[in-house]
Design a protein around this motif. Structure first.
Motif, PDB file in Angstrom:
ATOM      1  N   MET A   1       0.854  -1.120   0.048  1.00 45.88           N
ATOM      2  CA  MET A   1       0.015   0.137  -0.096  1.00 45.88           C
ATOM      3  C   MET A   1       0.732   1.291   0.151  1.00 45.88           C
ATOM      4  O   MET A   1       0.507   2.253  -0.830  1.00 45.88           O
ATOM      5  CB  MET A   1      -0.924  -0.087   1.148  1.00 45.88           C
ATOM      6  CG  MET A   1      -2.022  -1.114   1.193  1.00 45.88           C
ATOM      7  SD  MET A   1      -3.270  -1.235   2.291  1.00 45.88           S
ATOM      8  CE  MET A   1      -2.595  -0.230   3.696  1.00 45.88           C
ATOM      9  N   LEU A   2       1.919   1.311   0.609  1.00 48.93           N
ATOM     10  CA  LEU A   2       2.862   2.421   0.702  1.00 48.93           C
ATOM     11  C   LEU A   2       3.658   2.623  -0.675  1.00 48.93           C
ATOM     12  O   LEU A   2       3.587   3.965  -0.997  1.00 48.93           O
ATOM     13  CB  LEU A   2       3.901   2.353   1.837  1.00 48.93           C
ATOM     14  CG  LEU A   2       3.460   2.263   3.168  1.00 48.93           C
ATOM     15  CD1 LEU A   2       4.585   2.038   4.365  1.00 48.93           C
ATOM     16  CD2 LEU A   2       2.956   3.732   3.544  1.00 48.93           C
ATOM     17  N   VAL A   3       3.879   1.639  -1.194  1.00 50.36           N
ATOM     18  CA  VAL A   3       4.371   1.667  -2.814  1.00 50.36           C
ATOM     19  C   VAL A   3       3.642   2.364  -3.613  1.00 50.36           C
ATOM     20  O   VAL A   3       3.696   3.164  -4.289  1.00 50.36           O
ATOM     21  CB  VAL A   3       5.114   0.317  -2.974  1.00 50.36           C
ATOM     22  CG1 VAL A   3       5.365   0.476  -4.615  1.00 50.36           C
ATOM     23  CG2 VAL A   3       6.288  -0.089  -2.113  1.00 50.36           C
ATOM     24  N   ILE A   4       2.289   1.559  -3.569  1.00 47.21           N
ATOM     25  CA  ILE A   4       1.167   2.480  -4.471  1.00 47.21           C
ATOM     26  C   ILE A   4       1.011   3.805  -4.232  1.00 47.21           C
ATOM     27  O   ILE A   4       0.989   4.617  -5.245  1.00 47.21           O
ATOM     28  CB  ILE A   4       0.029   1.499  -4.270  1.00 47.21           C
ATOM     29  CG1 ILE A   4       0.205  -0.087  -4.845  1.00 47.21           C
ATOM     30  CG2 ILE A   4      -1.163   2.044  -5.043  1.00 47.21           C
ATOM     31  CD1 ILE A   4      -0.866  -1.127  -4.659  1.00 47.21           C
ATOM     32  N   THR A   5       0.836   4.103  -2.872  1.00 45.32           N
ATOM     33  CA  THR A   5       0.623   5.580  -2.608  1.00 45.32           C
ATOM     34  C   THR A   5       1.613   6.422  -3.080  1.00 45.32           C
ATOM     35  O   THR A   5       1.371   7.408  -3.569  1.00 45.32           O
ATOM     36  CB  THR A   5       0.267   5.385  -1.015  1.00 45.32           C
ATOM     37  OG1 THR A   5      -0.776   4.654  -0.801  1.00 45.32           O
ATOM     38  CG2 THR A   5      -0.010   7.072  -0.688  1.00 45.32           C
ATOM     39  N   GLY A   6       2.609   6.066  -2.996  1.00 41.61           N
ATOM     40  CA  GLY A   6       4.031   6.756  -3.165  1.00 41.61           C
ATOM     41  C   GLY A   6       4.108   6.886  -4.605  1.00 41.61           C
ATOM     42  O   GLY A   6       4.543   7.981  -5.100  1.00 41.61           O
TER      43      GLY A   6
ATOM     44  N   THR B   1       1.605   9.820  -5.689  1.00 36.61           N
ATOM     45  CA  THR B   1       2.013  11.107  -5.466  1.00 36.61           C
ATOM     46  C   THR B   1       3.045  11.443  -6.004  1.00 36.61           C
ATOM     47  O   THR B   1       3.021  12.665  -6.692  1.00 36.61           O
ATOM     48  CB  THR B   1       2.549  10.674  -3.897  1.00 36.61           C
ATOM     49  OG1 THR B   1       1.392  10.232  -3.034  1.00 36.61           O
ATOM     50  CG2 THR B   1       3.000  12.332  -3.338  1.00 36.61           C
ATOM     51  N   ILE B   2       4.102  10.786  -6.502  1.00 40.50           N
ATOM     52  CA  ILE B   2       5.108  11.108  -7.434  1.00 40.50           C
ATOM     53  C   ILE B   2       4.699  11.277  -8.997  1.00 40.50           C
ATOM     54  O   ILE B   2       5.076  12.477  -9.469  1.00 40.50           O
ATOM     55  CB  ILE B   2       6.303  10.036  -7.454  1.00 40.50           C
ATOM     56  CG1 ILE B   2       6.997   9.693  -6.044  1.00 40.50           C
ATOM     57  CG2 ILE B   2       7.194  10.463  -8.690  1.00 40.50           C
ATOM     58  CD1 ILE B   2       7.771   8.714  -5.959  1.00 40.50           C
ATOM     59  N   SER B   3       3.608  10.400  -9.338  1.00 38.78           N
ATOM     60  CA  SER B   3       3.155  10.971 -10.545  1.00 38.78           C
ATOM     61  C   SER B   3       2.465  12.299 -10.615  1.00 38.78           C
ATOM     62  O   SER B   3       2.398  13.019 -11.407  1.00 38.78           O
ATOM     63  CB  SER B   3       2.413   9.820 -10.927  1.00 38.78           C
ATOM     64  OG  SER B   3       1.614   9.816 -12.119  1.00 38.78           O
ATOM     65  N   GLY B   4       1.667  12.400  -9.537  1.00 38.66           N
ATOM     66  CA  GLY B   4       0.817  13.749  -9.678  1.00 38.66           C
ATOM     67  C   GLY B   4       2.056  14.803  -9.294  1.00 38.66           C
ATOM     68  O   GLY B   4       1.598  15.858 -10.042  1.00 38.66           O
ATOM     69  N   ALA B   5       3.032  14.805  -8.690  1.00 40.92           N
ATOM     70  CA  ALA B   5       3.833  16.045  -8.521  1.00 40.92           C
ATOM     71  C   ALA B   5       4.507  16.136  -9.728  1.00 40.92           C
ATOM     72  O   ALA B   5       4.787  17.473 -10.309  1.00 40.92           O
ATOM     73  CB  ALA B   5       4.962  15.557  -7.472  1.00 40.92           C
ATOM     74  N   GLY B   6       4.946  15.027 -10.668  1.00 42.19           N
ATOM     75  CA  GLY B   6       5.488  15.343 -11.761  1.00 42.19           C
ATOM     76  C   GLY B   6       4.498  15.995 -12.781  1.00 42.19           C
ATOM     77  O   GLY B   6       4.945  16.667 -13.555  1.00 42.19           O
ATOM     78  N   LYS B   7       3.459  15.726 -12.913  1.00 38.14           N
ATOM     79  CA  LYS B   7       2.382  16.533 -13.685  1.00 38.14           C
ATOM     80  C   LYS B   7       2.146  17.850 -13.306  1.00 38.14           C
ATOM     81  O   LYS B   7       2.106  18.827 -14.095  1.00 38.14           O
ATOM     82  CB  LYS B   7       0.808  15.578 -13.647  1.00 38.14           C
ATOM     83  CG  LYS B   7       1.048  14.255 -14.122  1.00 38.14           C
ATOM     84  CD  LYS B   7      -0.349  13.557 -14.168  1.00 38.14           C
ATOM     85  CE  LYS B   7      -0.565  11.984 -14.592  1.00 38.14           C
ATOM     86  NZ  LYS B   7      -1.637  11.534 -14.382  1.00 38.14           N
ATOM     87  N   ASP B   8       2.118  17.874 -12.062  1.00 39.21           N
ATOM     88  CA  ASP B   8       2.093  19.355 -11.624  1.00 39.21           C
ATOM     89  C   ASP B   8       3.485  20.327 -12.119  1.00 39.21           C
ATOM     90  O   ASP B   8       3.551  21.525 -12.563  1.00 39.21           O
ATOM     91  CB  ASP B   8       2.125  19.548 -10.180  1.00 39.21           C
ATOM     92  CG  ASP B   8       0.807  19.041  -9.705  1.00 39.21           C
ATOM     93  OD1 ASP B   8      -0.128  19.032 -10.251  1.00 39.21           O
ATOM     94  OD2 ASP B   8       0.640  18.822  -8.428  1.00 39.21           O
ATOM     95  N   ILE B   9       4.709  19.585 -12.004  1.00 40.64           N
ATOM     96  CA  ILE B   9       5.837  20.401 -12.558  1.00 40.64           C
ATOM     97  C   ILE B   9       5.884  20.393 -14.123  1.00 40.64           C
ATOM     98  O   ILE B   9       6.333  21.514 -14.498  1.00 40.64           O
ATOM     99  CB  ILE B   9       7.053  19.499 -11.883  1.00 40.64           C
ATOM    100  CG1 ILE B   9       7.185  19.406 -10.436  1.00 40.64           C
ATOM    101  CG2 ILE B   9       8.405  19.991 -12.647  1.00 40.64           C
ATOM    102  CD1 ILE B   9       8.086  18.458  -9.791  1.00 40.64           C
ATOM    103  N   GLU B  10       5.405  19.548 -14.536  1.00 39.57           N
ATOM    104  CA  GLU B  10       5.267  19.650 -16.228  1.00 39.57           C
ATOM    105  C   GLU B  10       4.403  20.746 -16.512  1.00 39.57           C
ATOM    106  O   GLU B  10       4.879  21.499 -17.631  1.00 39.57           O
ATOM    107  CB  GLU B  10       4.746  18.202 -16.546  1.00 39.57           C
ATOM    108  CG  GLU B  10       4.742  18.122 -18.225  1.00 39.57           C
ATOM    109  CD  GLU B  10       4.112  16.872 -18.738  1.00 39.57           C
ATOM    110  OE1 GLU B  10       4.221  16.932 -19.962  1.00 39.57           O
ATOM    111  OE2 GLU B  10       3.692  16.140 -17.933  1.00 39.57           O
ATOM    112  N   ARG B  11       3.180  20.692 -15.881  1.00 39.49           N
ATOM    113  CA  ARG B  11       2.278  22.044 -16.124  1.00 39.49           C
ATOM    114  C   ARG B  11       2.924  23.541 -15.985  1.00 39.49           C
ATOM    115  O   ARG B  11       2.807  24.392 -16.672  1.00 39.49           O
ATOM    116  CB  ARG B  11       1.194  21.936 -15.509  1.00 39.49           C
ATOM    117  CG  ARG B  11       0.140  21.036 -16.103  1.00 39.49           C
ATOM    118  CD  ARG B  11      -1.099  20.876 -15.336  1.00 39.49           C
ATOM    119  NE  ARG B  11      -1.596  19.492 -15.001  1.00 39.49           N
ATOM    120  CZ  ARG B  11      -2.125  19.323 -13.888  1.00 39.49           C
ATOM    121  NH1 ARG B  11      -2.207  20.094 -12.710  1.00 39.49           N
ATOM    122  NH2 ARG B  11      -2.392  17.970 -13.443  1.00 39.49           N
ATOM    123  N   GLY B  12       3.637  23.391 -14.776  1.00 40.59           N
ATOM    124  CA  GLY B  12       4.453  24.624 -14.650  1.00 40.59           C
ATOM    125  C   GLY B  12       5.523  24.971 -15.560  1.00 40.59           C
ATOM    126  O   GLY B  12       5.553  26.177 -15.818  1.00 40.59           O
TER     127      GLY B  12
END
Length: 47
Positions: free
Chosen positions: A13-18, A21-32
């Motif tokens: 569960m920790l691996v899946i959640t991580g 989270t990392i994927s979402g952060a990558g998308k936010d950085i890409e949009r920026g």
């Protein structure tokens, strides 16, 4: 045996959640980055 199963379930569960989270952060950085790139192109065209 139950403790071992619980440990693996928790680790999974920790691996899946991580990953989410990392994927979402990558998308936010890409949009920026896209916003910065668009602003740079607009400024370049005005010169």
């Amino acid at each position: 045996m139950r403790k071992l199963f619980a440990l693996f379930a928790l680790a999974g569960m920790l691996v899946i959640t991580g990953c989410n989270t990392i994927s979402g952060a990558g998308k936010d950085i890409e949009r920026g980055g896209e916003k910065v790139q668009g602003a740079a192109e607009n400024t370049k065209q005005k010169m």
